[in-house]
Design a protein around this motif. Structure first.
Motif, PDB file in Angstrom:
ATOM      1  N   ALA A   9       0.816  -1.220   0.000  1.00 24.62           N
ATOM      2  CA  ALA A   9       0.000   0.000   0.000  1.00 24.62           C
ATOM      3  C   ALA A   9       0.847   1.266   0.000  1.00 24.62           C
ATOM      4  O   ALA A   9       0.410   2.307  -0.496  1.00 24.62           O
ATOM      5  N   GLY A  10       2.062   1.185   0.511  1.00 27.04           N
ATOM      6  CA  GLY A  10       2.947   2.343   0.500  1.00 27.04           C
ATOM      7  C   GLY A  10       3.218   2.864  -0.895  1.00 27.04           C
ATOM      8  O   GLY A  10       3.427   4.068  -1.086  1.00 27.04           O
ATOM      9  N   ASN A  11       3.211   1.969  -1.910  1.00 24.82           N
ATOM     10  CA  ASN A  11       3.364   2.407  -3.305  1.00 24.82           C
ATOM     11  C   ASN A  11       2.238   3.338  -3.717  1.00 24.82           C
ATOM     12  O   ASN A  11       2.464   4.345  -4.391  1.00 24.82           O
ATOM     13  N   LEU A  12       1.009   2.985  -3.323  1.00 24.23           N
ATOM     14  CA  LEU A  12      -0.144   3.813  -3.678  1.00 24.23           C
ATOM     15  C   LEU A  12      -0.033   5.189  -3.033  1.00 24.23           C
ATOM     16  O   LEU A  12      -0.310   6.202  -3.676  1.00 24.23           O
ATOM     17  N   LEU A  13       0.373   5.223  -1.773  1.00 22.61           N
ATOM     18  CA  LEU A  13       0.513   6.495  -1.071  1.00 22.61           C
ATOM     19  C   LEU A  13       1.549   7.376  -1.764  1.00 22.61           C
ATOM     20  O   LEU A  13       1.288   8.549  -2.039  1.00 22.61           O
ATOM     21  N   LEU A  14       2.705   6.821  -2.095  1.00 18.87           N
ATOM     22  CA  LEU A  14       3.754   7.601  -2.754  1.00 18.87           C
ATOM     23  C   LEU A  14       3.338   8.062  -4.140  1.00 18.87           C
ATOM     24  O   LEU A  14       3.551   9.221  -4.514  1.00 18.87           O
ATOM     25  N   ASN A  15       2.732   7.169  -4.919  1.00 18.67           N
ATOM     26  CA  ASN A  15       2.293   7.540  -6.267  1.00 18.67           C
ATOM     27  C   ASN A  15       1.178   8.573  -6.228  1.00 18.67           C
ATOM     28  O   ASN A  15       1.128   9.469  -7.077  1.00 18.67           O
ATOM     29  N   PHE A  16       0.282   8.454  -5.251  1.00 19.84           N
ATOM     30  CA  PHE A  16      -0.773   9.463  -5.120  1.00 19.84           C
ATOM     31  C   PHE A  16      -0.173  10.822  -4.800  1.00 19.84           C
ATOM     32  O   PHE A  16      -0.593  11.838  -5.347  1.00 19.84           O
ATOM     33  N   ASN A  17       0.826  10.856  -3.906  1.00 21.76           N
ATOM     34  CA  ASN A  17       1.468  12.132  -3.574  1.00 21.76           C
ATOM     35  C   ASN A  17       2.117  12.764  -4.801  1.00 21.76           C
ATOM     36  O   ASN A  17       2.025  13.979  -5.006  1.00 21.76           O
ATOM     37  N   ASN A  18       2.773  11.956  -5.633  1.00 22.28           N
ATOM     38  CA  ASN A  18       3.373  12.477  -6.871  1.00 22.28           C
ATOM     39  C   ASN A  18       2.305  13.015  -7.810  1.00 22.28           C
ATOM     40  O   ASN A  18       2.456  14.100  -8.384  1.00 22.28           O
ATOM     41  N   PHE A  19       1.214  12.263  -7.968  1.00 21.99           N
ATOM     42  CA  PHE A  19       0.107  12.693  -8.819  1.00 21.99           C
ATOM     43  C   PHE A  19      -0.500  13.994  -8.295  1.00 21.99           C
ATOM     44  O   PHE A  19      -0.758  14.929  -9.057  1.00 21.99           O
ATOM     45  N   ASN A  25       0.319  21.619  -9.268  1.00 19.55           N
ATOM     46  CA  ASN A  25       1.179  22.507 -10.066  1.00 19.55           C
ATOM     47  C   ASN A  25       0.488  22.941 -11.350  1.00 19.55           C
ATOM     48  O   ASN A  25       0.705  24.056 -11.822  1.00 19.55           O
ATOM     49  N   ASP A  26      -0.369  22.076 -11.923  1.00 15.33           N
ATOM     50  CA  ASP A  26      -1.073  22.387 -13.159  1.00 15.33           C
ATOM     51  C   ASP A  26      -2.353  23.194 -12.927  1.00 15.33           C
ATOM     52  O   ASP A  26      -2.932  23.710 -13.877  1.00 15.33           O
ATOM     53  N   ASN A  27      -2.799  23.299 -11.667  1.00 14.64           N
ATOM     54  CA  ASN A  27      -4.050  23.981 -11.354  1.00 14.64           C
ATOM     55  C   ASN A  27      -3.745  25.339 -10.715  1.00 14.64           C
ATOM     56  O   ASN A  27      -3.296  25.407  -9.577  1.00 14.64           O
ATOM     57  N   PRO A  28      -4.035  26.425 -11.422  1.00 15.60           N
ATOM     58  CA  PRO A  28      -3.721  27.748 -10.870  1.00 15.60           C
ATOM     59  C   PRO A  28      -4.586  28.114  -9.658  1.00 15.60           C
ATOM     60  O   PRO A  28      -4.225  28.999  -8.886  1.00 15.60           O
ATOM     61  N   ILE A  32      -5.915  28.565  -3.584  1.00 17.00           N
ATOM     62  CA  ILE A  32      -6.555  29.888  -3.578  1.00 17.00           C
ATOM     63  C   ILE A  32      -8.059  29.715  -3.390  1.00 17.00           C
ATOM     64  O   ILE A  32      -8.612  30.099  -2.363  1.00 17.00           O
ATOM     65  N   THR A  33      -8.714  29.120  -4.395  1.00 17.00           N
ATOM     66  CA  THR A  33     -10.161  28.879  -4.294  1.00 17.00           C
ATOM     67  C   THR A  33     -10.478  27.402  -4.080  1.00 17.00           C
ATOM     68  O   THR A  33     -11.617  27.064  -3.798  1.00 17.00           O
ATOM     69  N   GLU A  34      -9.493  26.566  -4.238  1.00 18.90           N
ATOM     70  CA  GLU A  34      -9.679  25.128  -4.033  1.00 18.90           C
ATOM     71  C   GLU A  34      -8.623  24.608  -3.065  1.00 18.90           C
ATOM     72  O   GLU A  34      -7.508  25.115  -3.020  1.00 18.90           O
ATOM     73  N   VAL A  35      -9.014  23.586  -2.305  1.00 21.52           N
ATOM     74  CA  VAL A  35      -8.049  22.937  -1.413  1.00 21.52           C
ATOM     75  C   VAL A  35      -7.052  22.183  -2.280  1.00 21.52           C
ATOM     76  O   VAL A  35      -7.449  21.448  -3.190  1.00 21.52           O
ATOM     77  N   PRO A  36      -5.769  22.349  -2.055  1.00 24.01           N
ATOM     78  CA  PRO A  36      -4.782  21.616  -2.860  1.00 24.01           C
ATOM     79  C   PRO A  36      -4.963  20.105  -2.725  1.00 24.01           C
ATOM     80  O   PRO A  36      -5.244  19.594  -1.637  1.00 24.01           O
ATOM     81  N   PHE A  37      -4.839  19.428  -3.837  1.00 17.27           N
ATOM     82  CA  PHE A  37      -4.979  17.972  -3.862  1.00 17.27           C
ATOM     83  C   PHE A  37      -3.944  17.307  -2.965  1.00 17.27           C
ATOM     84  O   PHE A  37      -4.189  16.259  -2.384  1.00 17.27           O
ATOM     85  N   SER A  38      -2.783  17.938  -2.836  1.00 15.11           N
ATOM     86  CA  SER A  38      -1.705  17.367  -2.030  1.00 15.11           C
ATOM     87  C   SER A  38      -2.003  17.421  -0.529  1.00 15.11           C
ATOM     88  O   SER A  38      -1.267  16.846   0.260  1.00 15.11           O
TER      89      SER A  38
END
Length: 195
Positions: A9-19, A25-28, A32-38
């Motif tokens: 399961a640690g793979n999923l956690l790490l890959n999700f963090n990268n995603f 970074n792609d969402n301006p 600001i108006t949205e909670v960061p996915f990270s």
């Protein structure tokens, strides 16, 4: 909140963090108006190189069971790791009477003690900011992280290391677990009278 209950399961956690980082970074509007996915909360049953335990005495979804029914799993764990008094059987212990929400019942009192101990473990182990975020901002998140502390304690006995995002310090050897073991033992010793 994401819960990863599978081997590696640690793979999923790490890959999700990268995603999540790429998506933020792609969402301006992130931050600001949205909670960061990270800033998503994740709970993973084990590290990237670990397999989940398989034992006939344990539920197949041990991690999820710890998160959703901690008192039941804590009682099972206690039975498996401690000698029961002669007049008490495992079946008796699993029939602990009461209601989780009613402190006047044995089950409710044990649940109340569990909540007090796990909150105290978290309070003494985590930064104030992290404790406030996980234990004081949302009741469901607080419940999950209380139960996660039990999951970490039990899973580490089976060579699994649960992980979270945000990362938490280990609490499986905290001295207050001895108080929990004492409370469970005291409750079990009363089973003949309770039933």
């Amino acid at each position: 909140v994401y819960i990863w209950d599978c081997s590696a399961a640690g793979n999923l956690l790490l890959n999700f963090n990268n995603f999540a980082q790429r998506r933020d970074n792609d969402n301006p509007n992130a931050g600001i108006t949205e909670v960061p996915f990270s800033e998503s909360i994740q709970l993973a049953a084990c590290a990237a190189n670990e397999l989940l335990p398989s034992s006939p005495e344990l539920p197949a979804d041990l991690f999820t069971s710890c998160l959703t029914s901690p008192i039941d799993i804590a009682l099972r764990f206690h039975i498996m790791n401690n000698q029961l008094p002669n007049n008490i059987t495992a079946d008796m212990v699993m029939q602990l009477p009461g209601d989780l929400k009613d402190r006047r019942t044995p089950l409710g009192e044990l649940n109340w003690i569990f909540t007090a101990i796990t909150d105290t473990i978290a309070w003494t182990s985590f930064s104030r900011e992290l404790f406030t975020r996980l234990y004081r901002s949302d009741l469901l998140v607080a419940s999950l992280f209380r139960n996660f502390l039990l999951a970490e304690r039990i899973m580490k006995n089976y060579k699994c290391t649960p992980h979270t995002s945000p990362s938490l310090p280990p609490t499986n050897t905290h001295p207050l677990w001895a108080s929990w073991d004492l409370a469970v033992d005291a409750c079990i010793r009363q089973m003949p009278e309770l039933l």
